[in-house]
Design an enzyme around this catalytic site. Structure first.
Site, mmCIF file in Angstrom:
data_model
loop_
_atom_site.group_PDB
_atom_site.id
_atom_site.type_symbol
_atom_site.label_atom_id
_atom_site.label_comp_id
_atom_site.label_asym_id
_atom_site.label_seq_id
_atom_site.Cartn_x
_atom_site.Cartn_y
_atom_site.Cartn_z
ATOM 1 N N ASP A 273 0.851 -1.191 0.000
ATOM 2 C CA ASP A 273 0.000 0.000 0.000
ATOM 3 C C ASP A 273 0.891 1.246 0.000
ATOM 4 O O ASP A 273 1.907 1.309 0.701
ATOM 5 C CB ASP A 273 -0.919 -0.011 1.227
ATOM 6 C CG ASP A 273 -2.067 0.963 1.095
ATOM 7 O OD1 ASP A 273 -3.218 0.527 0.977
ATOM 8 O OD2 ASP A 273 -1.811 2.198 1.113
ATOM 9 N N ILE A 274 0.501 2.239 -0.765
ATOM 10 C CA ILE A 274 1.298 3.467 -0.884
ATOM 11 C C ILE A 274 1.257 4.298 0.405
ATOM 12 O O ILE A 274 2.144 5.117 0.651
ATOM 13 C CB ILE A 274 0.795 4.295 -2.097
ATOM 14 C CG1 ILE A 274 1.877 5.205 -2.642
ATOM 15 C CG2 ILE A 274 -0.474 5.077 -1.769
ATOM 16 C CD1 ILE A 274 1.547 5.793 -4.010
ATOM 17 N N GLY B 45 -15.466 3.306 3.720
ATOM 18 C CA GLY B 45 -14.081 3.719 3.501
ATOM 19 C C GLY B 45 -13.477 3.251 2.198
ATOM 20 O O GLY B 45 -12.280 3.442 1.979
ATOM 21 N N GLN B 46 -14.286 2.628 1.326
ATOM 22 C CA GLN B 46 -13.714 2.207 0.039
ATOM 23 C C GLN B 46 -13.450 3.438 -0.819
ATOM 24 O O GLN B 46 -14.344 4.279 -1.009
ATOM 25 C CB GLN B 46 -14.655 1.238 -0.689
ATOM 26 C CG GLN B 46 -14.020 0.643 -1.946
ATOM 27 C CD GLN B 46 -14.884 -0.432 -2.621
ATOM 28 O OE1 GLN B 46 -16.029 -0.664 -2.226
ATOM 29 N NE2 GLN B 46 -14.328 -1.066 -3.638
ATOM 30 N N SER B 47 -12.224 3.544 -1.320
ATOM 31 C CA SER B 47 -11.875 4.685 -2.174
ATOM 32 C C SER B 47 -11.429 4.243 -3.564
ATOM 33 O O SER B 47 -11.425 5.050 -4.484
ATOM 34 C CB SER B 47 -10.774 5.521 -1.509
ATOM 35 O OG SER B 47 -9.615 4.738 -1.305
ATOM 36 N N HIS C 210 -10.199 -5.321 -3.303
ATOM 37 C CA HIS C 210 -8.861 -5.537 -2.751
ATOM 38 C C HIS C 210 -8.949 -5.958 -1.305
ATOM 39 O O HIS C 210 -9.776 -5.462 -0.547
ATOM 40 C CB HIS C 210 -7.987 -4.288 -2.888
ATOM 41 C CG HIS C 210 -8.626 -3.020 -2.412
ATOM 42 N ND1 HIS C 210 -9.555 -2.325 -3.165
ATOM 43 C CD2 HIS C 210 -8.475 -2.320 -1.264
ATOM 44 C CE1 HIS C 210 -9.938 -1.243 -2.495
ATOM 45 N NE2 HIS C 210 -9.310 -1.228 -1.336
ATOM 46 N N LEU C 211 -8.069 -6.876 -0.963
ATOM 47 C CA LEU C 211 -7.919 -7.315 0.427
ATOM 48 C C LEU C 211 -6.761 -6.518 1.019
ATOM 49 O O LEU C 211 -5.658 -6.522 0.463
ATOM 50 C CB LEU C 211 -7.632 -8.821 0.456
ATOM 51 C CG LEU C 211 -7.494 -9.525 1.813
ATOM 52 C CD1 LEU C 211 -7.784 -11.026 1.653
ATOM 53 C CD2 LEU C 211 -6.118 -9.359 2.442
ATOM 54 N N ASN D 4 -13.062 -3.130 2.411
ATOM 55 C CA ASN D 4 -14.026 -2.042 2.539
ATOM 56 C C ASN D 4 -14.957 -2.103 1.335
ATOM 57 O O ASN D 4 -14.501 -2.195 0.200
ATOM 58 C CB ASN D 4 -13.303 -0.697 2.569
ATOM 59 C CG ASN D 4 -12.419 -0.553 3.793
ATOM 60 O OD1 ASN D 4 -12.782 -0.983 4.884
ATOM 61 N ND2 ASN D 4 -11.247 0.037 3.628
HETATM 62 P P1 5GP Z 1 -9.768 1.512 0.164
HETATM 63 O O1 5GP Z 1 -9.842 2.860 0.814
HETATM 64 O O2 5GP Z 1 -10.448 1.524 -1.197
HETATM 65 O O3 5GP Z 1 -10.210 0.365 1.016
HETATM 66 O O4 5GP Z 1 -8.217 1.232 -0.066
HETATM 67 C C1 5GP Z 1 -7.502 1.779 -1.114
HETATM 68 C C2 5GP Z 1 -6.039 1.706 -0.735
HETATM 69 O O5 5GP Z 1 -5.269 1.941 -1.895
HETATM 70 C C3 5GP Z 1 -5.612 2.757 0.296
HETATM 71 O O6 5GP Z 1 -5.096 2.102 1.451
HETATM 72 C C4 5GP Z 1 -4.564 3.576 -0.440
HETATM 73 O O7 5GP Z 1 -3.485 3.967 0.391
HETATM 74 C C5 5GP Z 1 -4.120 2.648 -1.530
HETATM 75 N N1 5GP Z 1 -3.667 3.321 -2.739
HETATM 76 C C6 5GP Z 1 -4.271 4.371 -3.361
HETATM 77 N N2 5GP Z 1 -3.594 4.713 -4.472
HETATM 78 C C7 5GP Z 1 -2.530 3.852 -4.549
HETATM 79 C C8 5GP Z 1 -1.447 3.715 -5.480
HETATM 80 O O8 5GP Z 1 -1.332 4.439 -6.478
HETATM 81 N N3 5GP Z 1 -0.549 2.743 -5.230
HETATM 82 C C9 5GP Z 1 -0.632 1.916 -4.141
HETATM 83 N N4 5GP Z 1 0.311 0.986 -3.983
HETATM 84 N N5 5GP Z 1 -1.651 2.015 -3.244
HETATM 85 C C10 5GP Z 1 -2.571 2.970 -3.446
#
Ligand code: 5GP
Ligand code: ZN
Length: 111
Positions: free
Chosen positions: A29-30, A90-92, A97-98, A84
């Site tokens: 994760d970034i 909190g899904q963004s 994804h897990l 999420n």
């Molecule tokens: P969500 O909020 O959808 O459950 O999780 C999305 C995740 O993707 C977040 O934890 C965020 O830090 C990660 N993320 C967003 N953009 C990138 C990216 O460009 N590269 C990587 N490796 N992770 C990302």
């Protein structure tokens, strides 16, 4: 379709890859929330884990097999696996994804 994680699958956007399987890839994760914070995703685009369960159950199985392998590689005593679903949860990124999170003590309930 403009999907960030599809672009990571295709290699258009770089990521720190941890594992590649037949149906999944895993990368760091970034914005890590713990010493280990790996995202494990299906190669095939699905909006969320419920959709994935219907469309590609073998990929869903592989997400959990990958999580176990990565946890063992990192010698994690325990880990949390999180999906999420929906913006309110909190899904963004709307590609299933897990989140594999570990390497520190985790609180419950989550925020
Ligand atoms: P969500 O909020 O959808 O459950 O999780 C999305 C995740 O993707 C977040 O934890 C965020 O830090 C990660 N993320 C967003 N953009 C990138 C990216 O460009 N590269 C990587 N490796 N992770 C990302
Ligand atoms: Zn996608």
């Amino acid at each position: 379709m403009d999907c960030l994680f599809c672009k990571i699958v295709s290699g258009e956007i770089p990521a720190s890859l941890v594992r590649t399987g037949d149906r999944t890839i895993a990368f760091n994760d970034i914005n890590p929330q713990a010493p280990t914070h790996v995202l494990i995703i299906p190669k095939k685009h699905c909006e969320n884990v419920g959709e994935l369960a219907v469309q590609d159950p073998q990929a869903l199985q592989e997400l959990f097999i990958a999580a176990e392998e990565i946890a063992a590689l990192h010698s994690l005593a325990g880990y949390r696996s999180v999906f999420n679903t929906g913006a309110e949860a909190g899904q963004s990124v709307f590609h299933a994804h897990l989140h594999l999170i570990g390497g520190r003590a985790l609180q419950w309930p989550p925020g």
